[in-house]
Design a protein around this motif. Structure first.
Motif, PDB file in Angstrom:
ATOM      1  N   ARG A 160      24.626  57.280  85.113  1.00 30.13           N
ATOM      2  CA  ARG A 160      24.427  58.276  86.169  1.00 30.13           C
ATOM      3  C   ARG A 160      23.516  57.738  87.268  1.00 30.13           C
ATOM      4  O   ARG A 160      22.748  56.806  87.057  1.00 30.13           O
ATOM      5  CB  ARG A 160      23.803  59.538  85.574  1.00 30.13           C
ATOM      6  N   PRO A 161      23.582  58.334  88.456  1.00 28.02           N
ATOM      7  CA  PRO A 161      22.660  57.947  89.529  1.00 28.02           C
ATOM      8  C   PRO A 161      21.216  58.222  89.129  1.00 28.02           C
ATOM      9  O   PRO A 161      20.937  59.044  88.263  1.00 28.02           O
ATOM     10  CB  PRO A 161      23.084  58.851  90.700  1.00 28.02           C
ATOM     11  N   GLY A 162      20.304  57.518  89.777  1.00 26.89           N
ATOM     12  CA  GLY A 162      18.890  57.782  89.564  1.00 26.89           C
ATOM     13  C   GLY A 162      18.189  56.811  88.647  1.00 26.89           C
ATOM     14  O   GLY A 162      16.989  56.943  88.417  1.00 26.89           O
ATOM     15  N   GLY A 163      18.897  55.843  88.108  1.00 23.02           N
ATOM     16  CA  GLY A 163      18.261  54.896  87.210  1.00 23.02           C
ATOM     17  C   GLY A 163      17.568  53.771  87.954  1.00 23.02           C
ATOM     18  O   GLY A 163      17.740  53.586  89.160  1.00 23.02           O
ATOM     19  N   GLU A 165      16.006  49.468  87.298  1.00 25.72           N
ATOM     20  CA  GLU A 165      16.294  48.274  86.516  1.00 25.72           C
ATOM     21  C   GLU A 165      15.687  48.364  85.118  1.00 25.72           C
ATOM     22  O   GLU A 165      16.298  47.952  84.130  1.00 25.72           O
ATOM     23  CB  GLU A 165      15.745  47.044  87.235  1.00 25.72           C
ATOM     24  N   LYS A 166      14.480  48.939  85.015  1.00 26.86           N
ATOM     25  CA  LYS A 166      13.818  49.043  83.717  1.00 26.86           C
ATOM     26  C   LYS A 166      14.205  50.302  82.955  1.00 26.86           C
ATOM     27  O   LYS A 166      14.028  50.374  81.743  1.00 26.86           O
ATOM     28  CB  LYS A 166      12.301  49.007  83.907  1.00 26.86           C
ATOM     29  N   ALA A 167      14.725  51.285  83.677  1.00 23.13           N
ATOM     30  CA  ALA A 167      15.081  52.551  83.022  1.00 23.13           C
ATOM     31  C   ALA A 167      16.400  53.076  83.572  1.00 23.13           C
ATOM     32  O   ALA A 167      16.432  54.011  84.377  1.00 23.13           O
ATOM     33  CB  ALA A 167      13.976  53.576  83.236  1.00 23.13           C
ATOM     34  N   PRO A 168      17.542  52.484  83.166  1.00 21.46           N
ATOM     35  CA  PRO A 168      18.845  52.978  83.628  1.00 21.46           C
ATOM     36  C   PRO A 168      19.089  54.395  83.130  1.00 21.46           C
ATOM     37  O   PRO A 168      18.705  54.745  82.015  1.00 21.46           O
ATOM     38  CB  PRO A 168      19.829  51.982  83.007  1.00 21.46           C
ATOM     39  N   ASN A 169      19.711  55.199  83.959  1.00 27.57           N
ATOM     40  CA  ASN A 169      19.970  56.599  83.622  1.00 27.57           C
ATOM     41  C   ASN A 169      21.330  56.696  82.943  1.00 27.57           C
ATOM     42  O   ASN A 169      22.350  56.914  83.582  1.00 27.57           O
ATOM     43  CB  ASN A 169      19.937  57.453  84.895  1.00 27.57           C
ATOM     44  N   LEU A 170      21.344  56.518  81.645  1.00 26.93           N
ATOM     45  CA  LEU A 170      22.609  56.525  80.916  1.00 26.93           C
ATOM     46  C   LEU A 170      22.583  57.557  79.791  1.00 26.93           C
ATOM     47  O   LEU A 170      21.532  58.022  79.371  1.00 26.93           O
ATOM     48  CB  LEU A 170      22.923  55.133  80.358  1.00 26.93           C
ATOM     49  N   ALA A 171      23.777  57.878  79.338  1.00 27.13           N
ATOM     50  CA  ALA A 171      23.922  58.794  78.211  1.00 27.13           C
ATOM     51  C   ALA A 171      25.031  58.270  77.307  1.00 27.13           C
ATOM     52  O   ALA A 171      26.097  57.895  77.798  1.00 27.13           O
ATOM     53  CB  ALA A 171      24.262  60.200  78.701  1.00 27.13           C
ATOM     54  N   VAL A 172      24.764  58.238  76.009  1.00 25.90           N
ATOM     55  CA  VAL A 172      25.745  57.784  75.029  1.00 25.90           C
ATOM     56  C   VAL A 172      26.174  58.976  74.181  1.00 25.90           C
ATOM     57  O   VAL A 172      25.317  59.697  73.645  1.00 25.90           O
ATOM     58  CB  VAL A 172      25.164  56.680  74.125  1.00 25.90           C
ATOM     59  N   ALA A 173      27.481  59.197  74.093  1.00 23.73           N
ATOM     60  CA  ALA A 173      28.013  60.296  73.282  1.00 23.73           C
ATOM     61  C   ALA A 173      28.712  59.715  72.054  1.00 23.73           C
ATOM     62  O   ALA A 173      29.690  58.977  72.186  1.00 23.73           O
ATOM     63  CB  ALA A 173      28.990  61.132  74.100  1.00 23.73           C
ATOM     64  N   ILE A 174      28.194  60.030  70.869  1.00 24.99           N
ATOM     65  CA  ILE A 174      28.754  59.540  69.609  1.00 24.99           C
ATOM     66  C   ILE A 174      29.370  60.712  68.864  1.00 24.99           C
ATOM     67  O   ILE A 174      28.676  61.688  68.550  1.00 24.99           O
ATOM     68  CB  ILE A 174      27.669  58.886  68.741  1.00 24.99           C
TER      69      ILE A 174
END
Length: 545
Positions: A160-163, A165-174
């Protein structure tokens, strides 16, 4: 060719929002592969879960064989935020047709054939992944007790936007089968690694949503506002893609190219994808952030890894590409090569593509000024050193069609046999340009045979092969070509490699599993076409023997 599995498999279709009409499938994507920069030997728990599912999707024929036929149920995109600009999904429970096709294709590979009946490979993959973990805490988890009771069949990652280099704004759905067990195990897994112990886990509609610390609430709020599966741009792009197979992905350059710059360009995306065990995404998008002018790019690409009984295919559609004009193509010159061709590459409509893309290409080339050249006028330097005028001479050399070919042969100390043919509106001008280039490069006058016949220029390192190219052949009539490349009537880029001929060349130099693997493969093919202004299709196929 066998009947398309996608036609009979009833692939998953994302629910389109009210009032949105799906587009018709049939709409070239380019890509690099930076390696994530992380300490050697370190394996984050999220990576372990992702690695299990990824390995299953790419090579777990046993799982595909024994999963119940259906491929139904929710997809990760339904629980991930709709504002994501990048998405990757892995699925070991795809449509029934994909399962059948996967088992048939993978059964041709000796490394897989003997393990089709070996049971659920997830346990073996988990043991392999946890064995590599440097932290003994992870190795103490028991698959049957701690993992199998809750681990589902699908995983998706959204960026997602807003990340940063040290803290990417991601989400993992398992995907999970037991919310409570999944949350408990994942929490304990993250606790094994100080670097990820603050990762947040939330449950939603049969999925565990894992996010970096501090963004869990905003991620779930974004999902409530609208999931990726409800994003009309995403759903229409995936509809144009068709069957999504065991792996699919999507990237929106309009937002993503700018965001990648914040993540440190290629290196940033490499690190981001490495955290989730899905570094393959970086091969499709990693270089964009470092290319001059990339931040202003527009358009989207959707891709899928899917099976047919005879081949595995990486397919992609690109849509909304800014400034990309449709160019008529034809791969007939590739198809009319001699039957003894071992490898060949053909570009159709190159003259027009160069002229259309030159303003953007020139800016990108000039953007590299100072990178060891000592001048900001990179184009001027190229023109001066080679004695050419760009883009006009490049368009002349590419012509309406440019085909490079390599016949089957035994390589030795002598110059290899290689040739090319150019179909041009002015073949004599193309011939003169080749002569000037050879002179500028200091090559002997007899280093390359080149002759004009009508609107075609033939070039070869040996006179006899120039004769063969001029005589032509029926390479396109072979079954291997048809399976690997498909219909080339509209292809702008097409490539064919006869792996049986490659096997003859390397025989004696390749042994063991590598040898048996190569012998089980028949051909590789690429087919890319422009299907309209700003849109195109791409396929890369690996054909089994």
């Amino acid at each position: 060719m066998s009947e398309s599995s996608s036609g009979a498999s009833q692939p998953y279709t994302y629910p389109l929002p009210p009032g949105v009409t799906p587009t018709v499938p049939g709409e070239v994507s380019l890509s690099d592969d930076p390696q994530p920069n992380r300490p050697a030997g370190r394996r984050r728990p999220v990576l372990l879960v992702g690695a299990v599912v990824a390995a299953l999707a790419l090579g777990g024929a046993g799982a595909l064989a024994f999963q119940k036929f259906g491929g139904g149920g929710s997809q990760p995109a339904e629980v991930l935020p709709g504002d994501a600009y990048a998405y990757l999904r892995l699925d070991i429970d795809p449509s029934a047709g994909q399962k059948i096709a996967a088992v048939r294709f993978l059964g041709k590979l000796p490394q897989v054939k003997d393990t089709l009946d070996s049971g659920d490979p997830r346990k073996k993959l988990w043991e392999l992944a946890s064995k590599d973990a440097s932290n003994d805490c992870v190795a103490k988890f028991d698959y049957d007790k701690d993992i199998a009771p809750w681990l589902g069949d699908r995983v998706g990652v959204a960026v997602r936007p807003g990340g940063t280099e040290k803290a990417p704004n991601l989400a993992v759905a398992i995907q999970v089968k037991d919310d409570s067990a999944a949350k408990d195990t994942l929490t304990r897994l993250f606790a094994c690694d100080k670097g990820s112990s603050d990762s947040e886990v939330r449950m939603k509609d049969g999925y565990a949503i894992v996010t970096p610390p501090g963004v869990g609430d905003s991620t779930m709020a974004a999902v409530d506002k609208g999931s990726l599966a409800a994003n009309p741009t995403f759903t229409q792009d995936m509809a144009a893609l068709g069957e999504q197979g065991v792996m699919s992905g999507w990237f929106d350059m309009g937002t993503g190219a700018k965001e990648l710059e914040k993540l440190g360009g290629a290196a940033g995306l490499g690190a981001l994808t490495g955290m989730t065990g899905m570094s393959g995404m970086s091969s499709s998008m990693g270089g964009l952030g470092s290319m001059p002018g990339a931040a202003s790019a527009k358009g989207r690409t959707a891709m899928a890894l899917r099976f047919e009984a005879d081949y595995v295919e990486l397919a992609a559609v690109s849509r909304g590409l800014d400034g990309a004009k449709a160019v008529k193509g034809s791969g007939s010159e590739l198809a009319s090569l001699p039957a003894n061709t071992m490898a060949a590459l053909s570009v159709a409509g190159g003259d027009q593509m160069v002229k259309n893309a030159w303003p953007t290409l020139e800016k990108q080339l000039q953007g590299f000024g100072g990178l060891g050249t000592g001048s900001s006028d990179v184009v001027g330097e190229i023109e001066q050193q080679l004695g050419v005028k760009l883009p006009d001479d490049l368009a002349v050399l590419l012509g309406r069609s440019f085909t490079l070919a390599l016949p089957g042969q035994t390589f030795g100390p002598d110059t290899p046999t290689i040739g090319a043919k150019v179909v041009s509106d002015d073949a004599k001008a193309a011939d003169a340009l080749v002569g000037r280039l050879l002179e500028r490069l200091g090559a002997p006058s007899d280093a390359l045979t080149h002759r004009v016949a009508g609107d075609k220029l033939f070039l070869a390192t040996k006179p006899g092969y120039a004769d063969d190219l001029q005589a032509g052949g029926k390479l396109g009539d072979s079954d291997a070509f048809k399976l690997a490349v498909g219909d080339v009537s509209n292809a702008n880029l097409s490539m064919f490699v006869d792996l049986d001929k490659v096997d003859e060349v390397v025989k004696g130099d390749v042994h063991g599993e590598a040898k048996s693997f190569l012998e089980s493969l028949r051909a590789v093919g690429v087919n890319a076409s422009s299907t309209g202004d700003g849109q195109g299709t791409f396929t890369l196929r690996l054909v089994g023997d």
